[in-house]
Design a protein around this motif. Sequence first.
Motif, short mmCIF file in Angstrom:
data_model
loop_
_atom_site.label_atom_id
_atom_site.label_comp_id
_atom_site.label_asym_id
_atom_site.label_seq_id
_atom_site.Cartn_x
_atom_site.Cartn_y
_atom_site.Cartn_z
N GLU A 115 0.82 -1.22 0.00
CA GLU A 115 0.00 0.00 0.00
C GLU A 115 0.85 1.27 0.00
N THR A 116 1.93 1.28 0.78
CA THR A 116 2.74 2.50 0.96
C THR A 116 3.29 3.02 -0.35
N TYR A 117 3.60 2.13 -1.27
CA TYR A 117 4.31 2.52 -2.48
C TYR A 117 3.41 2.60 -3.71
N VAL A 118 2.11 2.68 -3.48
CA VAL A 118 1.13 2.92 -4.53
C VAL A 118 0.38 4.18 -4.13
N PRO B 168 8.82 1.44 -6.84
CA PRO B 168 9.41 0.11 -6.66
C PRO B 168 10.74 0.19 -5.91
N GLY B 169 11.05 -0.90 -5.18
CA GLY B 169 12.29 -0.92 -4.42
C GLY B 169 13.26 -2.00 -4.85
N THR B 170 12.84 -2.82 -5.81
CA THR B 170 13.72 -3.90 -6.29
C THR B 170 13.55 -4.07 -7.79
N GLN B 171 14.54 -4.71 -8.38
CA GLN B 171 14.48 -5.04 -9.81
C GLN B 171 13.26 -5.90 -10.10
N LEU C 159 11.64 5.98 -9.54
CA LEU C 159 12.69 5.02 -9.20
C LEU C 159 13.54 5.45 -8.01
N GLY C 160 13.04 6.42 -7.22
CA GLY C 160 13.84 7.01 -6.17
C GLY C 160 14.32 6.06 -5.08
N ARG C 161 13.66 4.92 -4.92
CA ARG C 161 14.12 3.94 -3.91
C ARG C 161 15.28 3.09 -4.43
N LEU C 162 15.49 3.10 -5.74
CA LEU C 162 16.63 2.38 -6.32
C LEU C 162 17.81 3.35 -6.41
N ASN C 163 18.49 3.54 -5.28
CA ASN C 163 19.42 4.66 -5.15
C ASN C 163 20.80 4.28 -4.60
N LYS C 164 21.24 3.08 -4.89
CA LYS C 164 22.50 2.61 -4.29
C LYS C 164 23.59 2.37 -5.33
N VAL C 165 24.83 2.63 -4.92
CA VAL C 165 26.00 2.13 -5.65
C VAL C 165 26.17 0.68 -5.21
N GLY D 227 12.26 6.34 -22.15
CA GLY D 227 11.19 5.49 -21.68
C GLY D 227 10.39 4.79 -22.76
N ARG D 228 10.76 4.98 -24.03
CA ARG D 228 10.01 4.37 -25.12
C ARG D 228 10.28 2.87 -25.27
N LEU D 229 11.35 2.38 -24.66
CA LEU D 229 11.71 0.96 -24.80
C LEU D 229 11.58 0.19 -23.49
N GLY D 230 11.45 0.88 -22.37
CA GLY D 230 11.35 0.22 -21.09
C GLY D 230 11.88 1.10 -19.98
N ILE D 231 12.10 0.50 -18.80
CA ILE D 231 12.58 1.23 -17.63
C ILE D 231 14.00 0.79 -17.31
N ILE D 232 14.94 1.72 -17.36
CA ILE D 232 16.33 1.45 -16.99
C ILE D 232 16.39 1.35 -15.47
N THR D 233 16.91 0.25 -14.96
CA THR D 233 16.95 0.05 -13.52
C THR D 233 18.35 0.14 -12.91
#
Length: 570
Positions: free
Chosen positions: A74-77, A114-117, A162-168, A270-276
Amino acid sequence: MIEGVKQQKWWGWGEEGHSYGYKDKPKFAPFVMKKVGVDIALPVKPIPPFSSLDVPPSRLSESLRQTLVGILGETYVQTDDETRVVHAFGKGVRDLVRVRRGELGRVPDVVLYPGTQREVERLVDAVVDADAVLIPFGGGSNIVAALEAEPGESRQVVSVNLGRLNKVLEIDEVSGLAHIQAGVFGPDMEDQLQARGWTMGHHPDSFVWSTLGGWIATRSSGMQSDKYGDIADITRGLTMVMPGRVLELRPLPSTSSGPSVREMVLGSEGRLGIITSAWVNVHRVPEVREIQAYFYPTYADGLKACRQIVESDAEVMMARVSDALETEYIMANGKKGSKLSSLVSKGIQKLMLQKGWDLSQIAMSFVGFEGSKSHVRYTKGIVGKIVRDNGGMGVGKGPGALYDQKKYDTPYLRDFMLDRGLVCDVSETTTPWAYAEQMHTNATGAFYKAMDELGLRGVVFCHLSHSYHSGACQYFTFAINDDSENNLVTYDVAKRAIQQAFMDNHGTVSHHHGVGEEHSPWMEQDISPAGVHIQRTLFEGIDPGRNLNPGKIIHDGAPGISTNSADHMA
């Protein structure tokens, strides 16, 4: 808002409470009055409260909502009005004017975090299965209408932040490569890299409010690209989620594997997909870093010097030169008593006059140096000789240090000017060196011709921002004194004049801001009808249902008028 994910204010650039200030810059108000006839000290209308907006209700179906909640929780929708409005636009002038007026267009129905691939893979499939529209969202700094759904879109619109996907994730210290998640903002990425002694060296103007994935999706370039390369050079491998499949490109230094799939993804918006995530070149933090300031008698002298720097053995981090008007603007932004405001002191002015310079034509330049002490010393010697050979003179590194400190504040100026009835924007292009001076002359001339035809006051200035073996990028900033209800029509006339001048003078539609909807009408002139056919065929082949950010890069609007602006002005 989601904890740990930065979000810009709904009505302008950056965060609440941070804005451009001029009261400690005594030359700025006179500069604006002189150039466009606006008194910036007069009171301005307050930004309307968010509660005054008539936000269209979400059209998210209960069935799709339940599916997305099952994937993310719920939190991430998110379907609250402010989150949806923030994700409805980028930060272009047209975006800012319309959102302040409450003309919101097709607002997303839901924003996902989202938080994961794996979560990205599942949500992409769910959105496409529901025949909804999916728009990736990084920092929201885009200025070419690449984030807005097409007007009249009847399907559900889903924005994916994609802000939760923020790690090296990993650094390959032997190869000089780092594996980094795509939603990381520039400062957060550099903090993680530099904590381990590394840097990517990519610093666009939007650095504070843009992400790695956004840079890749728009073929971004940074202030230090003369040394580190554009994002297309820096990105060696990547992962992109597509409907029903995942593209994995390994981080190879080079390859002969047919037409480059990596190049197809770069700039795909974004025309081909989402870069993760992406594998990128990284470098050890340099021992020495400094920016020196120089002056030339004219902008043409500065252009010639920058070309010679590229041709020489010097390896600089950046080489920037501003035309006469932008030089005056830079001076006007100096604080009272600062090294920047006193650059053209009486002593320096006297020296310039002794050299026979016309002070109204002088061009300021910043050149950046990085590396070992011996390398920087050697390179500064080469550059110094080139400057002198082109009639220029150095004024030290103090002004460069001030420039370095304030380089990310410029976007706040757009909001400040808009508050005062000035429509301000930027356009940038590249040309071969042979046409650089011609481009500057004719693009600025086209703008002023448009102003004369409109009967309005405006100003345009320019700097060379990035240099290459065969040519350079020139970055034009323009402002129009028009606070009327028709100021977007005025804006279109000016923008169209400049963009067409790019096409008519051996330039490209854009160097690093991307295409979106704003620039797509010129694509046939830029890459030829056959080139557009190739791109259209690629997008239609990957996305036959037009679910992936449709209408960007390729659309059928008239030159200078995107589908969204045409809808707005109808």
